[in-house]
Design a protein around this motif. Structure first.
Motif, PDB file in Angstrom:
ATOM      1  N   VAL B 379      16.180  -0.333  -2.058  1.00 26.48           N
ATOM      2  CA  VAL B 379      16.931  -0.805  -0.886  1.00 26.48           C
ATOM      3  C   VAL B 379      17.927  -1.871  -1.335  1.00 26.48           C
ATOM      4  O   VAL B 379      17.746  -2.537  -2.348  1.00 26.48           O
ATOM      5  CB  VAL B 379      16.014  -1.400   0.215  1.00 26.48           C
ATOM      6  N   VAL B 381      19.776  -5.447  -0.294  1.00 20.73           N
ATOM      7  CA  VAL B 381      19.660  -6.606   0.597  1.00 20.73           C
ATOM      8  C   VAL B 381      20.826  -7.548   0.327  1.00 20.73           C
ATOM      9  O   VAL B 381      21.359  -7.598  -0.778  1.00 20.73           O
ATOM     10  CB  VAL B 381      18.324  -7.361   0.409  1.00 20.73           C
ATOM     11  N   CYS B 443      22.797  -2.705   3.916  1.00 22.82           N
ATOM     12  CA  CYS B 443      21.632  -3.500   3.516  1.00 22.82           C
ATOM     13  C   CYS B 443      20.491  -3.386   4.531  1.00 22.82           C
ATOM     14  O   CYS B 443      20.727  -3.291   5.730  1.00 22.82           O
ATOM     15  CB  CYS B 443      22.024  -4.966   3.361  1.00 22.82           C
ATOM     16  N   HIS B 444      19.273  -3.431   4.033  1.00 19.00           N
ATOM     17  CA  HIS B 444      18.105  -3.398   4.908  1.00 19.00           C
ATOM     18  C   HIS B 444      17.755  -4.781   5.445  1.00 19.00           C
ATOM     19  O   HIS B 444      17.065  -4.894   6.452  1.00 19.00           O
ATOM     20  CB  HIS B 444      16.893  -2.828   4.157  1.00 19.00           C
ATOM     21  N   VAL B 464      19.496  -4.471  10.491  1.00 14.67           N
ATOM     22  CA  VAL B 464      19.434  -5.342   9.307  1.00 14.67           C
ATOM     23  C   VAL B 464      18.454  -6.471   9.617  1.00 14.67           C
ATOM     24  O   VAL B 464      18.670  -7.240  10.550  1.00 14.67           O
ATOM     25  CB  VAL B 464      20.818  -5.941   8.969  1.00 14.67           C
ATOM     26  N   GLU B 465      17.383  -6.564   8.848  1.00 14.08           N
ATOM     27  CA  GLU B 465      16.358  -7.564   9.141  1.00 14.08           C
ATOM     28  C   GLU B 465      16.769  -8.944   8.638  1.00 14.08           C
ATOM     29  O   GLU B 465      16.997  -9.121   7.445  1.00 14.08           O
ATOM     30  CB  GLU B 465      15.035  -7.135   8.464  1.00 14.08           C
ATOM     31  N   TYR B 486       7.751  -5.227   2.750  1.00 19.26           N
ATOM     32  CA  TYR B 486       8.473  -4.134   3.416  1.00 19.26           C
ATOM     33  C   TYR B 486       7.764  -2.803   3.129  1.00 19.26           C
ATOM     34  O   TYR B 486       7.474  -2.022   4.039  1.00 19.26           O
ATOM     35  CB  TYR B 486       9.919  -4.094   2.920  1.00 19.26           C
ATOM     36  N   HIS B 497      10.750   3.782   6.983  1.00 21.23           N
ATOM     37  CA  HIS B 497      11.879   3.557   6.057  1.00 21.23           C
ATOM     38  C   HIS B 497      13.001   4.524   6.378  1.00 21.23           C
ATOM     39  O   HIS B 497      12.833   5.730   6.355  1.00 21.23           O
ATOM     40  CB  HIS B 497      11.418   3.754   4.612  1.00 21.23           C
ATOM     41  N   GLU B 499      17.245   5.392   5.634  1.00 15.48           N
ATOM     42  CA  GLU B 499      18.412   5.088   4.797  1.00 15.48           C
ATOM     43  C   GLU B 499      19.432   4.333   5.640  1.00 15.48           C
ATOM     44  O   GLU B 499      19.629   4.625   6.809  1.00 15.48           O
ATOM     45  CB  GLU B 499      19.038   6.379   4.273  1.00 15.48           C
ATOM     46  N   ARG B 500      20.105   3.377   5.027  1.00  7.28           N
ATOM     47  CA  ARG B 500      21.165   2.651   5.722  1.00  7.28           C
ATOM     48  C   ARG B 500      22.492   3.389   5.541  1.00  7.28           C
ATOM     49  O   ARG B 500      22.619   4.276   4.703  1.00  7.28           O
ATOM     50  CB  ARG B 500      21.292   1.233   5.161  1.00  7.28           C
TER      51      ARG B 500
END
Lengths: 74, 514
Positions: B379, B381, B443-444, B464-465, B486, B497, B499-500
């Protein structure tokens, strides 16, 4: 007929100055000018006028037809 | 990125990277790739190369956290025309290559270098990068280097060129101890070159089209070979132009690697109609974040890839991404007390090196522990940071986010996203949050020191967390710790989960903190 530099177009990048075989180009207070008495259009030196060929802004170095003798010549 | 020749030269991120990219022992290459061996042990760089890059913020990703560079704008003339450049435009609020607020004579430049080096002891590199081509202004460029070397022999000299005049100046470059040369190479195929370069001025003639591009590429590659044969480190800059040279840059990367280039910097095209460039006016688009990363990844292994470039202006000063040029205008220079003291500069830099080594040693222990399997998930970030490899910036104050790819191999830096663009038309303050989300949309999570309630809710809505529990903690450890939680949440079904999407690379003015 000499070349002249259109001041409003010129970015004063100085690229033309060292290329002139006649040392006709000089800077004065941040702007570049061609001395019409020295300019030969590079005839006898190069195939192309060097200031025109190197200038990054088109139509900045142009033939100066404003001088009286060229106007008379038509 | 590059590993040191001894354990005290090891950098935290270099270890992270080496774990992340290790593809088995036996894979090694002279100028890139991964090499087997203890992360705390041998280098994949010869000692003399490491000496050259360890304090150069552009050549070493990790040096850029500690060392600063400055450019002096002594070279306004250019000998080629590029469709991504507009010579009629310069602006104090712009931050991109070719832009300057004032031009200097070599004497003024040398004085400015003294003033900056007196003020910023971690300034280690003097570069000449335009605003035109330094080698189209050889007298001004080399005179500046001479003057600076006389008064500040400890500064590394660095030069950036389009390469057209390069083969003519190799002896001078070597004689003046210029250690680093960057050549902008956007193609090796003249047909592609003709779409990028309208003309060149060479041997007293203007050449256009394929003929111009052929001369240019021949001269660039010849110059590169001549430099690397003399042991001068060469970085290649390439501008990624979608649908023109994007696929082709893989070929370029191979070609420059085989000629001994050390580092390849693939940069996204900066294109907007208001910059007045041919590409901007034609509506030529820039690459997206996903496209850029995919290309960089596919060239990885061929060469060291540079991913921390900020595409800085030709008179930038300070750490990358933190332009202090506004502090050193000719007007302000007159008031600066110049005390150039090599010894105190050396002492300062020795302290920096000690801190680097201590941090790296501590992190090495942590990271070895981390080499546990986290599965195949990767992922991205985003991290808000002011530097020192810490999560130490508030969400609302961030001028850029650093993006890391998290995987079982650790946290790998893959780039940065600029977000402060108040002065750009169409991006008013109220739309700011939206543009930030667009910039980190791939980004996650986003790691910040602090964040307000409203942006927090908006980020969550966008998928986005926001993570603020690791405020002021190291980036690598924190992001991996979060990554573990995560994956745990994914495993126990708490979250799914997904995909972004892609993200936009934001361009334009970087407003200085000064």
């Amino acid at each position: 007929m000499p070349f002249k530099i259109i001041a409003s177009q010129c970015t004063s990048c100085s690229a033309c100055e060292p290329e002139c075989p006649n040392v006709a180009i000089a800077e004065k207070g941040g702007t570049f000018m061609i001395d019409p008495k020295k300019c030969t259009e590079c005839i006898g030196h190069f195939d192309e006028p060097q200031c025109v060929a190197v200038c990054p802004v088109d139509n900045t170095c142009v033939l100066d037809t404003s001088l009286a003798r060229y106007q008379a010549r038509g | 990125m590059h590993r040191g020749s001894s354990s005290d030269a090891i950098e935290d991120g270099e270890i992270t990277q080496s774990i992340a990219e290790h593809k088995g022992c036996g894979k090694s290459s002279r100028s890139g790739g991964v090499r087997c061996g203890s992360p705390a042990g041998r280098s994949d760089l010869p000692a003399e190369t490491w000496e050259k890059v360890k304090k150069h913020p552009c050549y070493s990703e990790h040096a850029h956290h500690h060392y600063a560079r400055m450019h002096v704008a002594v070279a306004p003339a250019c000998n080629i025309q590029c469709n991504y450049c507009n010579r009629k435009y310069d602006c104090a609020n712009e931050s991109r290559p070719g832009v300057v607020s004032e031009r200097l004579t070599p004497e003024q430049a040398a004085r400015k270098v003294m003033a900056v080096a007196s003020t910023i002891p971690q300034m280690t590199v003097l570069g000449i990068a335009g605003p035109g081509d330094p080698l189209a202004n050889p007298e001004k460029t080399f005179k500046t280097f001479e003057l600076v070397h006389k008064v500040a022999p400890d500064l590394k000299l660095c030069l950036s060129t389009n390469g057209l005049a390069l083969p003519d100046h190799i002896d001078t470059i070597a004689k003046l101890n210029v250690e680093h040369v960057t050549i902008t190479i956007n193609m090796i195929n003249p047909e592609i070159g003709a779409k990028i370069y309208p003309w060149i001025f060479y041997n007293h003639k203007r050449y256009t089209g394929v003929q111009a591009a052929k001369i240019l590429t021949d001269r660039q590659l010849q110059g590169l070979e001549m430099l690397t044969r003399r042991g001068i480190l060469c970085k290649i800059n390439s501008v990624m132009i979608p649908e023109i040279n994007d696929q082709h840059l893989v070929e370029v990367s191979k070609a420059v690697k085989s000629r001994g280039a050390f580092l390849h910097n693939i940069m996204p095209l900066i294109s907007s109609p208001n910059y007045g460039t041919v590409f901007g006016l034609k509506g030529q688009r820039s690459p997206t974040a996903l496209e850029l990363k995919a290309l960089q990844d596919s060239c990885e292994g061929e060469l060291h890839m540079m991913r921390h470039c900020r595409q800085c202006r030709a008179d930038a000063i300070g750490l990358l991404g933190e332009d202090r040029s506004a502090e050193f205008t000719t007007e302000k220079l007159a008031t600066i007390d110049i005390k150039y003291d090599v010894e105190s500069r050396n002492a300062y830099q020795a302290k920096v090196e000690n801190d680097r080594a201590a941090k790296a040693a501590a992190k090495h222990a942590d990271l070895v522990e981390l080499a546990v399997s986290l599965g195949d998930t990767k992922v991205l970030v985003a991290v808000a940071t002011k530097g020192s490899a810490l999560i130490n910036e508030h969400f609302g104050h961030a001028k850029e986010f650093q993006v890391y790819e998290l995987s079982s191999g650790g946290a790998k830096f893959i780039g940065h996203r600029r977000v402060d663009l108040y002065c750009q038309g169409g991006y008013a303050e109220e739309g700011k949050l939206e543009t930030i989300i667009r910039a980190i949309n791939d980004c996650h999570a986003v790691f910040i020191a602090k964040i307000g309630g409203c942006p927090r809710a908006e980020l969550i809505k966008a998928g986005v967390e926001p993570v603020d529990q690791y405020a002021y903690e190291p980036i690598d450890k924190s992001t991996i710790a979060w990554f573990k939680t995560y994956l745990d949440r994914v495993t126990n079904g708490a979250i799914k989960h997904v995909e972004r999407g892609d993200a936009a690379i934001r361009q334009g003015a970087l407003i200085s903190a000064a």
